[in-house]
Scaffold this active site. Structure first.
Site, PDB file in Angstrom:
ATOM      1  N   ARG A  65     -11.372   6.696  11.409  1.00 33.76           N
ATOM      2  CA  ARG A  65     -10.509   6.003  10.472  1.00 33.76           C
ATOM      3  C   ARG A  65      -9.481   6.973   9.917  1.00 33.76           C
ATOM      4  O   ARG A  65      -9.533   8.166  10.152  1.00 33.76           O
ATOM      5  CB  ARG A  65     -11.335   5.409   9.333  1.00 33.76           C
ATOM      6  CG  ARG A  65     -12.114   4.147   9.696  1.00 33.76           C
ATOM      7  CD  ARG A  65     -12.628   3.464   8.449  1.00 33.76           C
ATOM      8  NE  ARG A  65     -11.530   3.181   7.530  1.00 33.76           N
ATOM      9  CZ  ARG A  65     -11.694   3.059   6.219  1.00 33.76           C
ATOM     10  NH1 ARG A  65     -12.888   3.218   5.659  1.00 33.76           N
ATOM     11  NH2 ARG A  65     -10.656   2.793   5.444  1.00 33.76           N
ATOM     12  N   LYS A 119      -1.437  -7.968  11.191  1.00 38.41           N
ATOM     13  CA  LYS A 119      -2.722  -7.939  11.889  1.00 38.41           C
ATOM     14  C   LYS A 119      -3.869  -7.595  10.937  1.00 38.41           C
ATOM     15  O   LYS A 119      -5.035  -7.842  11.266  1.00 38.41           O
ATOM     16  CB  LYS A 119      -2.684  -6.952  13.051  1.00 38.41           C
ATOM     17  CG  LYS A 119      -2.672  -5.489  12.670  1.00 38.41           C
ATOM     18  CD  LYS A 119      -2.807  -4.608  13.902  1.00 38.41           C
ATOM     19  CE  LYS A 119      -2.875  -3.139  13.535  1.00 38.41           C
ATOM     20  NZ  LYS A 119      -3.114  -2.282  14.721  1.00 38.41           N
ATOM     21  N   ASP A 120      -3.554  -7.025   9.756  1.00 45.11           N
ATOM     22  CA  ASP A 120      -4.579  -6.670   8.779  1.00 45.11           C
ATOM     23  C   ASP A 120      -4.849  -7.779   7.770  1.00 45.11           C
ATOM     24  O   ASP A 120      -5.676  -7.601   6.874  1.00 45.11           O
ATOM     25  CB  ASP A 120      -4.171  -5.406   8.014  1.00 45.11           C
ATOM     26  CG  ASP A 120      -4.132  -4.172   8.895  1.00 45.11           C
ATOM     27  OD1 ASP A 120      -4.849  -4.148   9.914  1.00 45.11           O
ATOM     28  OD2 ASP A 120      -3.372  -3.233   8.568  1.00 45.11           O
ATOM     29  N   ARG A 134      -5.331  10.484  12.356  1.00 45.77           N
ATOM     30  CA  ARG A 134      -5.880  10.205  13.690  1.00 45.77           C
ATOM     31  C   ARG A 134      -5.217  11.068  14.756  1.00 45.77           C
ATOM     32  O   ARG A 134      -5.883  11.538  15.682  1.00 45.77           O
ATOM     33  CB  ARG A 134      -5.739   8.714  13.993  1.00 45.77           C
ATOM     34  CG  ARG A 134      -6.755   7.869  13.216  1.00 45.77           C
ATOM     35  CD  ARG A 134      -6.645   6.408  13.519  1.00 45.77           C
ATOM     36  NE  ARG A 134      -5.555   5.783  12.773  1.00 45.77           N
ATOM     37  CZ  ARG A 134      -5.132   4.550  12.988  1.00 45.77           C
ATOM     38  NH1 ARG A 134      -5.650   3.814  13.953  1.00 45.77           N
ATOM     39  NH2 ARG A 134      -4.167   4.043  12.241  1.00 45.77           N
ATOM     40  N   ARG A 154     -12.227  -4.458  18.596  1.00 43.56           N
ATOM     41  CA  ARG A 154     -11.498  -4.899  19.796  1.00 43.56           C
ATOM     42  C   ARG A 154     -11.273  -3.740  20.744  1.00 43.56           C
ATOM     43  O   ARG A 154     -11.591  -3.828  21.940  1.00 43.56           O
ATOM     44  CB  ARG A 154     -10.143  -5.498  19.387  1.00 43.56           C
ATOM     45  CG  ARG A 154      -9.189  -5.712  20.576  1.00 43.56           C
ATOM     46  CD  ARG A 154      -7.812  -6.146  20.140  1.00 43.56           C
ATOM     47  NE  ARG A 154      -7.094  -5.151  19.365  1.00 43.56           N
ATOM     48  CZ  ARG A 154      -6.321  -4.190  19.881  1.00 43.56           C
ATOM     49  NH1 ARG A 154      -6.196  -4.074  21.205  1.00 43.56           N
ATOM     50  NH2 ARG A 154      -5.669  -3.343  19.102  1.00 43.56           N
ATOM     51  N   ARG A 155     -10.689  -2.657  20.236  1.00 42.83           N
ATOM     52  CA  ARG A 155     -10.378  -1.526  21.103  1.00 42.83           C
ATOM     53  C   ARG A 155     -11.645  -0.910  21.683  1.00 42.83           C
ATOM     54  O   ARG A 155     -11.677  -0.519  22.860  1.00 42.83           O
ATOM     55  CB  ARG A 155      -9.577  -0.482  20.328  1.00 42.83           C
ATOM     56  CG  ARG A 155      -8.146  -0.909  20.038  1.00 42.83           C
ATOM     57  CD  ARG A 155      -7.488  -0.016  19.009  1.00 42.83           C
ATOM     58  NE  ARG A 155      -6.058  -0.283  18.858  1.00 42.83           N
ATOM     59  CZ  ARG A 155      -5.341   0.041  17.794  1.00 42.83           C
ATOM     60  NH1 ARG A 155      -5.937   0.661  16.771  1.00 42.83           N
ATOM     61  NH2 ARG A 155      -4.052  -0.219  17.736  1.00 42.83           N
ATOM     62  N   SER A 177     -11.636   0.061  15.527  1.00 41.32           N
ATOM     63  CA  SER A 177     -11.389  -1.329  15.903  1.00 41.32           C
ATOM     64  C   SER A 177     -12.458  -1.850  16.861  1.00 41.32           C
ATOM     65  O   SER A 177     -12.613  -1.309  17.962  1.00 41.32           O
ATOM     66  CB  SER A 177     -10.015  -1.438  16.570  1.00 41.32           C
ATOM     67  OG  SER A 177      -9.886  -2.638  17.297  1.00 41.32           O
ATOM     68  N   ARG A 228       0.850  -1.177   0.000  1.00 44.93           N
ATOM     69  CA  ARG A 228       0.000   0.000   0.000  1.00 44.93           C
ATOM     70  C   ARG A 228       0.897   1.242   0.000  1.00 44.93           C
ATOM     71  O   ARG A 228       2.092   1.160   0.294  1.00 44.93           O
ATOM     72  CB  ARG A 228      -0.905   0.009   1.228  1.00 44.93           C
ATOM     73  CG  ARG A 228      -1.946  -1.097   1.252  1.00 44.93           C
ATOM     74  CD  ARG A 228      -2.693  -1.090   2.586  1.00 44.93           C
ATOM     75  NE  ARG A 228      -3.284   0.212   2.849  1.00 44.93           N
ATOM     76  CZ  ARG A 228      -3.328   0.786   4.048  1.00 44.93           C
ATOM     77  NH1 ARG A 228      -2.798   0.202   5.102  1.00 44.93           N
ATOM     78  NH2 ARG A 228      -3.894   1.971   4.194  1.00 44.93           N
ATOM     79  N   CYS A 287     -14.734  -9.684  10.985  1.00 46.87           N
ATOM     80  CA  CYS A 287     -14.163  -8.363  11.249  1.00 46.87           C
ATOM     81  C   CYS A 287     -14.909  -7.643  12.366  1.00 46.87           C
ATOM     82  O   CYS A 287     -14.438  -6.630  12.871  1.00 46.87           O
ATOM     83  CB  CYS A 287     -14.163  -7.520   9.985  1.00 46.87           C
ATOM     84  SG  CYS A 287     -15.794  -7.347   9.227  1.00 46.87           S
TER      85      CYS A 287
END
Length: 306
Positions: free
Chosen positions: A149, A85-86, A155, A131-132, A129, A15, A240
């Site tokens: 995002r 992780k992605d 961010r 998770r977060r 996320s 990317r 996801c």
């Protein structure tokens, strides 16, 4: 396609974000030390094109990898560099995780506040996320997780301009960009994402010369941890939307300690599991931890697994 007799130059795909390019340079430097030249092709992904909608609306983790996967399968590049992780747990047919670099700091950093306790009641904390968001809600149900995002700079800017009071960023990404920001969160209390801090390199399964070159830069200890952590994800069959945190660490010669947490999407419920096993069979250890999580999962957590 790279000829096996003259495997001296590898075409890397990445990317185009500053972090992705920094990680690609790390891979290129490792390959150069092993005697291989590289060239770099940047590939725009669906996640790069749409920076507004939640990832779940775009198709999950594949938004960061699909175009790079296709470039590999089409023979346009020899290897794709990813933040592991992605990367989805199951790679497309014909591709393999060929190598990983040594793991960097796996922790999350909290940016905008010194500690979670220091966040004011009602504070808006930006994250994309699940998770977060769930971890935050479990520990601080009085603050609000809002969608945020964008790349690291974006961010950080949203914290600076007050759009959000705080956000979370991976310590490894900040370090690779040379950015000193945020407070590291102790994994004993705040587990990171599976494979956080790991740069992974995917390649075609039939590209023998490429695989041989990448094997020379693979870090076995990190690869072992990644296999264990990714086996947990595979074992729970999540998506996801699943709020899961996983981390493996070596505890001695030939042994691996694997800890995982699974949350309901709203963060109200949490189960965890920890096991130590043979580092020679990390996949089995990951499967055992996944089984323990599923056995303890509440109905709300099970519903989030799709």
């Amino acid at each position: 396609m790279l000829d096996s007799a003259v495997a001296t130059t590898l075409r890397l795909g990445s990317r185009g974000s500053p972090l992705a390019l920094a990680q690609s340079r790390m891979v290129a430097e490792a390959l150069a030390a092993a005697g291989f030249g590289t060239s770099l092709a940047t590939v725009e992904t669906a996640g790069d094109r749409d920076r507004a909608r939640p990832l779940v609306a775009l198709g999950g983790k594949a938004v960061w990898t699909k175009e790079l996967d296709q470039a590999l399968l089409d023979g346009k590049i020899d290897a794709a560099v990813h933040s592991l992780k992605d990367v989805e747990t199951k790679l497309p047919d014909g591709l393999v995780l060929a190598a990983v670099l040594p793991r960097a700091d796996p922790r999350d950093r909290l940016v905008g506040a010194g500690t979670l306790a220091a966040l004011a009641p009602g504070a808006r904390v930006g994250t994309s996320s699940p998770r977060r968001a769930a971890q935050l809600a479990f520990r601080r149900p009085d603050v609000e997780a809002v969608l945020l995002r964008g790349n690291v700079a974006t961010r950080l800017a949203r914290v600076e301009d007050g759009t959000v009071a705080a956000t979370f960023l991976a310590a490894a990404g900040l370090d690779r960009l040379g950015i000193a920001a945020g407070t590291p969160l102790d994994p004993a209390d705040w587990l990171p994402a599976a494979s956080q801090g790991i740069v992974g390199i995917a390649a075609r399964a039939d590209a023998d010369a490429v695989l041989a070159a990448l094997a020379g830069i693979d870090d076995p200890e990190t690869h072992c941890a990644a296999r264990a952590e990714r086996a947990v994800l595979a074992g729970i069959g999540g998506s996801c939307r699943t709020a899961i945190a996983v981390h493996a660490s070596a505890t001695g010669t030939g042994m691996l300690r694997l800890r995982a947490e699974l949350y309901s999407p709203d963060g109200a419920e949490r189960v965890d599991a920890v096991q130590t096993g043979d580092a020679n069979d990390p996949t089995a250890l990951g499967a055992a931890v996944a089984e323990a999580l599923l056995a303890a999962a509440t109905p709300a957590i099970r519903a989030s697994l799709g």
